[in-house]
Design a protein around this motif. Structure first.
Motif, PDB file in Angstrom:
ATOM      1  N   LEU A 134      -9.388 -59.571  87.117  1.00  0.00           N
ATOM      2  CA  LEU A 134     -10.086 -59.184  88.338  1.00  0.00           C
ATOM      3  C   LEU A 134     -11.061 -60.256  88.815  1.00  0.00           C
ATOM      4  CD1 LEU A 134     -10.839 -55.399  87.622  1.00  0.00           C
ATOM      5  CD2 LEU A 134      -8.968 -56.405  88.945  1.00  0.00           C
ATOM      6  N   LEU A 135     -11.161 -61.349  88.070  1.00  0.00           N
ATOM      7  CA  LEU A 135     -12.054 -62.427  88.490  1.00  0.00           C
ATOM      8  C   LEU A 135     -11.500 -63.112  89.736  1.00  0.00           C
ATOM      9  CD1 LEU A 135     -12.974 -64.201  85.117  1.00  0.00           C
ATOM     10  CD2 LEU A 135     -14.458 -62.742  86.509  1.00  0.00           C
ATOM     11  N   SER A 136     -12.386 -63.536  90.596  1.00  0.00           N
ATOM     12  CA  SER A 136     -11.949 -64.299  91.763  1.00  0.00           C
ATOM     13  C   SER A 136     -11.543 -65.706  91.326  1.00  0.00           C
ATOM     14  CB  SER A 136     -13.081 -64.379  92.793  1.00  0.00           C
ATOM     15  OG  SER A 136     -14.156 -65.150  92.272  1.00  0.00           O
ATOM     16  N   SER A 137     -10.767 -66.364  92.164  1.00  0.00           N
ATOM     17  CA  SER A 137     -10.333 -67.727  91.837  1.00  0.00           C
ATOM     18  C   SER A 137     -11.526 -68.656  91.669  1.00  0.00           C
ATOM     19  CB  SER A 137      -9.408 -68.262  92.937  1.00  0.00           C
ATOM     20  OG  SER A 137      -8.256 -67.449  93.052  1.00  0.00           O
ATOM     21  N   LEU A 138     -12.561 -68.437  92.477  1.00  0.00           N
ATOM     22  CA  LEU A 138     -13.745 -69.280  92.398  1.00  0.00           C
ATOM     23  C   LEU A 138     -14.474 -69.074  91.076  1.00  0.00           C
ATOM     24  CD1 LEU A 138     -15.603 -71.305  93.778  1.00  0.00           C
ATOM     25  CD2 LEU A 138     -16.816 -69.368  94.835  1.00  0.00           C
ATOM     26  N   ASP A 139     -14.665 -67.802  90.693  1.00  0.00           N
ATOM     27  CA  ASP A 139     -15.327 -67.524  89.416  1.00  0.00           C
ATOM     28  C   ASP A 139     -14.506 -68.066  88.242  1.00  0.00           C
ATOM     29  OD1 ASP A 139     -17.537 -66.296  90.484  1.00  0.00           O
ATOM     30  OD2 ASP A 139     -16.687 -64.271  90.406  1.00  0.00           O
ATOM     31  N   PHE A 140     -13.200 -67.919  88.346  1.00  0.00           N
ATOM     32  CA  PHE A 140     -12.318 -68.396  87.276  1.00  0.00           C
ATOM     33  C   PHE A 140     -12.450 -69.909  87.104  1.00  0.00           C
ATOM     34  CE2 PHE A 140      -8.338 -69.860  85.478  1.00  0.00           C
ATOM     35  CZ  PHE A 140      -8.061 -68.926  84.496  1.00  0.00           C
ATOM     36  N   SER A 141     -12.391 -70.632  88.217  1.00  0.00           N
ATOM     37  CA  SER A 141     -12.443 -72.095  88.148  1.00  0.00           C
ATOM     38  C   SER A 141     -13.805 -72.594  87.676  1.00  0.00           C
ATOM     39  CB  SER A 141     -12.113 -72.692  89.518  1.00  0.00           C
ATOM     40  OG  SER A 141     -13.061 -72.277  90.492  1.00  0.00           O
ATOM     41  N   ARG A 142     -14.870 -71.833  87.953  1.00  0.00           N
ATOM     42  CA  ARG A 142     -16.200 -72.234  87.490  1.00  0.00           C
ATOM     43  C   ARG A 142     -16.413 -71.896  86.017  1.00  0.00           C
ATOM     44  NH1 ARG A 142     -19.945 -70.168  92.619  1.00  0.00           N
ATOM     45  NH2 ARG A 142     -19.502 -71.947  94.014  1.00  0.00           N
ATOM     46  N   LEU A 149     -16.399 -72.636  79.430  1.00  0.00           N
ATOM     47  CA  LEU A 149     -15.730 -72.115  78.234  1.00  0.00           C
ATOM     48  C   LEU A 149     -15.246 -73.258  77.347  1.00  0.00           C
ATOM     49  CD1 LEU A 149     -14.405 -69.950  76.475  1.00  0.00           C
ATOM     50  CD2 LEU A 149     -12.421 -70.031  78.004  1.00  0.00           C
ATOM     51  N   ILE A 150     -14.665 -74.285  77.951  1.00  0.00           N
ATOM     52  CA  ILE A 150     -14.185 -75.433  77.173  1.00  0.00           C
ATOM     53  C   ILE A 150     -15.342 -76.092  76.426  1.00  0.00           C
ATOM     54  CG2 ILE A 150     -13.110 -77.709  77.326  1.00  0.00           C
ATOM     55  CD1 ILE A 150     -11.219 -75.338  77.752  1.00  0.00           C
ATOM     56  N   ALA A 159      -7.259 -75.776  77.537  1.00  0.00           N
ATOM     57  CA  ALA A 159      -7.610 -76.458  78.782  1.00  0.00           C
ATOM     58  C   ALA A 159      -6.377 -76.644  79.659  1.00  0.00           C
ATOM     59  CB  ALA A 159      -8.258 -77.809  78.473  1.00  0.00           C
ATOM     60  N   ASN A 160      -5.271 -77.038  79.047  1.00  0.00           N
ATOM     61  CA  ASN A 160      -4.028 -77.205  79.807  1.00  0.00           C
ATOM     62  C   ASN A 160      -3.510 -75.868  80.323  1.00  0.00           C
ATOM     63  OD1 ASN A 160      -3.979 -79.968  79.418  1.00  0.00           O
ATOM     64  ND2 ASN A 160      -2.801 -79.836  77.530  1.00  0.00           N
ATOM     65  N   PHE A 161      -3.689 -74.826  79.512  1.00  0.00           N
ATOM     66  CA  PHE A 161      -3.245 -73.494  79.928  1.00  0.00           C
ATOM     67  C   PHE A 161      -4.014 -73.028  81.165  1.00  0.00           C
ATOM     68  CE2 PHE A 161      -4.143 -68.887  79.613  1.00  0.00           C
ATOM     69  CZ  PHE A 161      -2.871 -68.404  79.870  1.00  0.00           C
ATOM     70  N   PHE A 162      -5.340 -73.143  81.100  1.00  0.00           N
ATOM     71  CA  PHE A 162      -6.147 -72.718  82.245  1.00  0.00           C
ATOM     72  C   PHE A 162      -5.890 -73.604  83.462  1.00  0.00           C
ATOM     73  CE2 PHE A 162      -9.103 -70.936  78.885  1.00  0.00           C
ATOM     74  CZ  PHE A 162      -8.776 -69.620  79.154  1.00  0.00           C
ATOM     75  N   SER A 163      -5.669 -74.885  83.213  1.00  0.00           N
ATOM     76  CA  SER A 163      -5.368 -75.792  84.320  1.00  0.00           C
ATOM     77  C   SER A 163      -4.070 -75.395  85.011  1.00  0.00           C
ATOM     78  CB  SER A 163      -5.272 -77.223  83.795  1.00  0.00           C
ATOM     79  OG  SER A 163      -4.893 -78.111  84.827  1.00  0.00           O
ATOM     80  N   ALA A 164      -3.060 -75.021  84.198  1.00  0.00           N
ATOM     81  CA  ALA A 164      -1.785 -74.599  84.781  1.00  0.00           C
ATOM     82  C   ALA A 164      -1.956 -73.327  85.599  1.00  0.00           C
ATOM     83  CB  ALA A 164      -0.757 -74.388  83.670  1.00  0.00           C
ATOM     84  N   LEU A 165      -2.802 -72.415  85.122  1.00  0.00           N
ATOM     85  CA  LEU A 165      -3.046 -71.184  85.881  1.00  0.00           C
ATOM     86  C   LEU A 165      -3.710 -71.484  87.225  1.00  0.00           C
ATOM     87  CD1 LEU A 165      -4.308 -68.645  83.175  1.00  0.00           C
ATOM     88  CD2 LEU A 165      -2.075 -68.723  84.277  1.00  0.00           C
ATOM     89  N   MET A 166      -4.690 -72.380  87.207  1.00  0.00           N
ATOM     90  CA  MET A 166      -5.416 -72.672  88.440  1.00  0.00           C
ATOM     91  C   MET A 166      -4.561 -73.441  89.448  1.00  0.00           C
ATOM     92  SD  MET A 166      -9.335 -73.496  87.217  1.00  0.00           S
ATOM     93  CE  MET A 166      -8.910 -74.692  85.957  1.00  0.00           C
ATOM     94  N   LEU A 167      -3.592 -74.208  88.942  1.00  0.00           N
ATOM     95  CA  LEU A 167      -2.750 -75.009  89.836  1.00  0.00           C
ATOM     96  C   LEU A 167      -1.463 -74.301  90.229  1.00  0.00           C
ATOM     97  CD1 LEU A 167      -3.113 -78.516  88.153  1.00  0.00           C
ATOM     98  CD2 LEU A 167      -4.277 -77.668  90.198  1.00  0.00           C
ATOM     99  N   HIS A 168      -1.217 -73.113  89.644  1.00  0.00           N
ATOM    100  CA  HIS A 168       0.027 -72.406  89.939  1.00  0.00           C
ATOM    101  C   HIS A 168       0.043 -71.963  91.401  1.00  0.00           C
ATOM    102  CE1 HIS A 168       3.382 -69.618  89.542  1.00  0.00           C
ATOM    103  NE2 HIS A 168       3.627 -70.173  88.362  1.00  0.00           N
ATOM    104  N   LYS A 169       1.200 -72.094  92.033  1.00  0.00           N
ATOM    105  CA  LYS A 169       1.278 -71.795  93.468  1.00  0.00           C
ATOM    106  C   LYS A 169       1.120 -70.312  93.768  1.00  0.00           C
ATOM    107  CE  LYS A 169       6.362 -71.599  93.448  1.00  0.00           C
ATOM    108  NZ  LYS A 169       7.588 -72.158  94.063  1.00  0.00           N
TER     109      LYS A 169
END
Length: 231
Positions: free
Chosen positions: A189-197, A202-203, A220-230
């Motif tokens: 339920l987190l917003s994309s902005l909260d997630f990316s911040r 966390l890292i 880090a790669n896992f979260f990066s893939a989530l944030m960059l997923h279309k």
């Protein structure tokens, strides 16, 4: 089938007394002992030549038979290796399915850097990281960090509570480390902005808690893939 090599045989001396009985039937008024011995020698040479041909044919047959046997052996060995390889592949696949977590490839990339600004994270969240337990990303969002800062060193922080350790033993931790924050927002339920911040913080906390570098990179790669997923 010949058992001795005729090439190694020597023509006997048919003029010797040993072969007198062989020469006698050949003697007449036109053939003496020497001529009879020559005749016997001619017979021996002709027979030996025929035996040499037979011996060579026998050697060729043996060579061909040995080659055929070796070919069959090679085919059997290759078939055995293919069967063993297929069997090993089945076992490896079964092991991969049973222990899929242990076999997850970990990319060998550069270690992500910590967040630029040091932040105060809730003791509860850090305690979860120390135990490698699930904890919501909310604790590293701006709101979660603000809550941790606001509640830092409350009157209950100095109290201790009992909790079960990883090995089942009882350990004592601060009350703040055992108490989750109020109003925690689930990750989905987190917003994309909260997630990316939250991810960089966390890292940084993972590094500070002594997590292995390979696991930090993997997350880090896992979260990066989530944030960059279309999607």
């Amino acid at each position: 089938r010949l058992v001795a090599d005729p090439n190694l045989q020597q023509c006997p001396d048919f003029l010797s007394a040993v072969f007198q009985a062989c020469r006698t039937p050949l003697l007449n008024h036109t053939m003496d002992d020497a001529q009879a011995a020559n005749t016997l020698q001619d017979f021996w040479m002709a027979t030996n030549t025929a035996l040499k041909v037979q011996w060579q044919a026998q050697l060729d047959a043996n060579t061909l038979e040995t080659a055929d046997q070796q070919c069959l052996l090679d085919e059997a060995t290759e078939q055995h290796l293919l069967t063993q390889k297929a069997h090993d592949a089945i076992l490896a696949e079964e092991d991969r399915k049973k222990n899929c977590i242990h076999l997850i490839p970990i990319p060998d990339h550069l270690c992500p850097k910590w967040a630029t600004d040091e932040v105060l994270v809730a003791d509860f969240a850090l305690c979860k990281l120390d135990k490698a337990q699930f904890v919501e990303l909310y604790y590293w969002t701006n709101k979660g960090l603000a809550d941790a800062k606001m509640n830092y060193r409350t009157s209950d922080d100095d109290s201790m509570v009992a909790t079960a350790g990883i090995d089942g033993s009882t350990t004592w931790i601060s009350a703040s480390a055992a108490r989750p924050a109020a109003g925690v927002i689930p990750d989905h339920l987190l917003s994309s902005l909260d997630f990316s911040r939250a991810v960089p913080h966390l890292i940084a906390s993972l590094k500070q808690c002594g997590w292995p570098n390979s696991r930090v990179i993997m997350l880090a790669n896992f979260f990066s893939a989530l944030m960059l997923h279309k999607y």
